[in-house]
Write a protein that holds these residues in place. Structure first.
Motif, PDB file in Angstrom:
ATOM      1  N   LEU A   1      82.167  70.941 118.075  1.00  0.00           N
ATOM      2  CA  LEU A   1      82.976  71.360 119.223  1.00  0.00           C
ATOM      3  C   LEU A   1      83.215  70.201 120.176  1.00  0.00           C
TER       4      LEU A   1
ATOM      5  N   THR B   1      84.873  78.797 125.840  1.00  0.00           N
ATOM      6  CA  THR B   1      83.833  78.353 124.911  1.00  0.00           C
ATOM      7  C   THR B   1      82.476  78.951 125.282  1.00  0.00           C
TER       8      THR B   1
ATOM      9  N   ALA C   1      91.998  68.605 123.744  1.00  0.00           N
ATOM     10  CA  ALA C   1      92.357  69.013 125.103  1.00  0.00           C
ATOM     11  C   ALA C   1      92.283  67.845 126.069  1.00  0.00           C
TER      12      ALA C   1
ATOM     13  N   LEU D   1      89.655  75.973 120.772  1.00  0.00           N
ATOM     14  CA  LEU D   1      88.849  74.799 120.432  1.00  0.00           C
ATOM     15  C   LEU D   1      87.770  75.110 119.395  1.00  0.00           C
TER      16      LEU D   1
ATOM     17  N   VAL E   1      95.467  75.674 124.220  1.00  0.00           N
ATOM     18  CA  VAL E   1      94.467  75.055 123.352  1.00  0.00           C
ATOM     19  C   VAL E   1      93.041  75.429 123.724  1.00  0.00           C
ATOM     20  N   SER E   2      92.758  75.738 124.992  1.00  0.00           N
ATOM     21  CA  SER E   2      91.376  75.965 125.432  1.00  0.00           C
ATOM     22  C   SER E   2      90.659  77.038 124.617  1.00  0.00           C
TER      23      SER E   2
ATOM     24  N   SER F   1      86.162  68.368 118.922  1.00  0.00           N
ATOM     25  CA  SER F   1      87.446  69.057 119.040  1.00  0.00           C
ATOM     26  C   SER F   1      87.949  69.098 120.480  1.00  0.00           C
ATOM     27  N   VAL F   2      87.046  68.963 121.452  1.00  0.00           N
ATOM     28  CA  VAL F   2      87.449  68.923 122.864  1.00  0.00           C
ATOM     29  C   VAL F   2      88.433  67.791 123.124  1.00  0.00           C
TER      30      VAL F   2
ATOM     31  N   TRP G   1      95.586  78.865 114.253  1.00  0.00           N
ATOM     32  CA  TRP G   1      95.694  78.095 115.489  1.00  0.00           C
ATOM     33  C   TRP G   1      96.939  77.212 115.517  1.00  0.00           C
TER      34      TRP G   1
END
Length: 401
Positions: free
Chosen positions: A46, A236, A53, A35, A31-32, A49-50, A165
């Motif tokens: 962003l 990121t 994780a 993101l 997933v990293s 969306s973190v 994704w």
């Protein structure tokens, strides 16, 4: 029908266990690098969306004590198989979610289920491999997880950027289902207290009443906050500098490769170098890696940093992990579960704190703090492990009744 007892003289993890660890690691790290793409597709910031994780890591960590006590009570393999089935379902649901809130909820369930796999696998190794060669066996298991990490960081971004994704969640879900079916033939190790084991409260009391265990948990929390809390932002950081998600994922693939290669080095050095020295070498690599990327973010510096972090994890984390298998051997499953819980709760807290810094592009501060924090962690871990080694010898493992 009761599964046959596992032999107590294994030298390496069973293949099925290694494959399950590979899949669990793949799911955790895929997933990293996705993101930024997830944020754009779902039209959220962003920093929001973190949560996909950090929620995963938090659930992964908070459910560890439950998984550990269940594995001590009902068996390692039974718990792993049930958790893998749950993870497969949650992964499929994750791929279907149309909004961020639903996606985060599905990832929380996936994290909770996948959270049983690697810690229970470590416990299985602790139950079936003698202390003199245990760190070597644990590094074999770490090597399998490292391959999953390397593929996840590379393929996660590539799938997100070139395909979709959602495919990054479907692949490990399907693999988890296959693993759950394949583990049917894996024998159970013997449990202290016979077929039924001790009461779950008794295991909990054994672990929480041991001061050395509490120290190891504190070290794991700090390590997780530094390493797993900051490392996801390498991808990121690259994407903020204008690099596509697919390439950003490839940049941090060096982490898994470094972990895999240097885990083999640790396997050779285990038993030759004192454990505090292995810890110090690992901490030095982690500090250098974060310091480098704090100075400048580029494909080259991120790749070198990822390689150093993989090496640091191989040396430092495998030493802490091995220590955790020995502090309370009568309740090893519960101990390893609390160890993993501390590790991933630390990572979840740190990633939540670091999210706004990443949103603002303040990566120099984010990675600089991580580099500075590695120094006291390494010093305390090395010194206390040396003290523990002077005061304790490995206790014999419980034998089947």
């Amino acid at each position: 029908m009761e599964a046959p007892a596992a032999p107590m003289s294994l030298a390496r993890p069973p293949l099925g266990l290694s494959v399950a660890s590979f899949v669990s690691s793949f799911d955790r790290f895929a997933v990293s690098p996705m993101l930024v793409v997830i944020a754009a597709d779902l039209r959220v910031p962003l920093s929001a969306s973190v949560a996909a994780a950090s929620g995963y890591y938090l659930a992964y960590g908070l459910t560890q004590p439950l998984w550990g006590m269940l594995s001590d009570r009902f068996g390692r393999v039974r718990v792993m198989r049930g958790a893998l089935l749950g993870a497969a379902l949650a992964g499929l649901v994750s791929a279907l979610m149309p909004v961020l809130g639903a996606l985060v909820a599905a990832r929380v369930v996936a994290g909770a289920c996948f959270g049983a796999v690697i810690p229970t696998g470590l416990t299985y190794v602790g139950d079936t491999v003698q202390p003199s060669v245990r760190q070597r066996a644990l590094t074999d298991l770490m090597g399998a997880a490292a391959l999953g990490t390397a593929l996840a960081t590379g393929l996660g971004g590539a799938l997100a950027g070139l395909v979709n994704w959602r495919v990054g969640f479907i692949v490990p879900a399907a693999c988890a289902l296959v693993c759950a079916l394949a583990l049917r033939s894996l024998p159970e190790p013997p449990r202290l207290g016979g077929r039924g084991g001790l009461g779950m409260g008794r295991y909990l009391g054994m672990v929480l009443g041991q001061r050395w265990a509490l120290l190891v948990f504190a070290l794991a929390f700090t390590e997780g906050a530094i390493m797993l809390g900051a490392m996801p932002f390498l991808a990121t950081a690259l994407e903020h500098s204008g690099i596509a998600a697919a390439l950003a994922g490839l940049g941090i693939t060096a982490y898994g490769l470094g972990l895999w290669v240097l885990a083999k080095v640790v396997k050779r050095l285990s038993g030759r170098w004192p454990v505090p020295v292995l810890m110090a070498v690992g901490g030095a690599q982690m500090c250098a890696g974060f310091a480098l990327v704090a100075v400048h973010v580029s494909m080259v510096t991120v790749a070198v940093t990822a390689l150093l972090l993989g090496g640091g994890w191989s040396f430092l984390h495998s030493s802490l992990q091995t220590w955790a298998t020995s502090v309370v051997p009568e309740a090893r499953g519960t101990t390893i579960a609390f160890f993993a819980s501390a590790l991933f709760v630390g990572s979840a807290v740190a990633s939540w704190v670091a999210g706004p810094l990443a949103e603002e592009g303040r990566y120099t501060l984010l990675f600089g703090v991580a580099a500075a924090a590695v120094i006291p962690l390494t010093a305390v871990a090395s010194l206390t492990r040396r003290r523990y080694g002077a005061l304790h010898t490995e206790r014999p493992q419980p034998q089947p009744e």
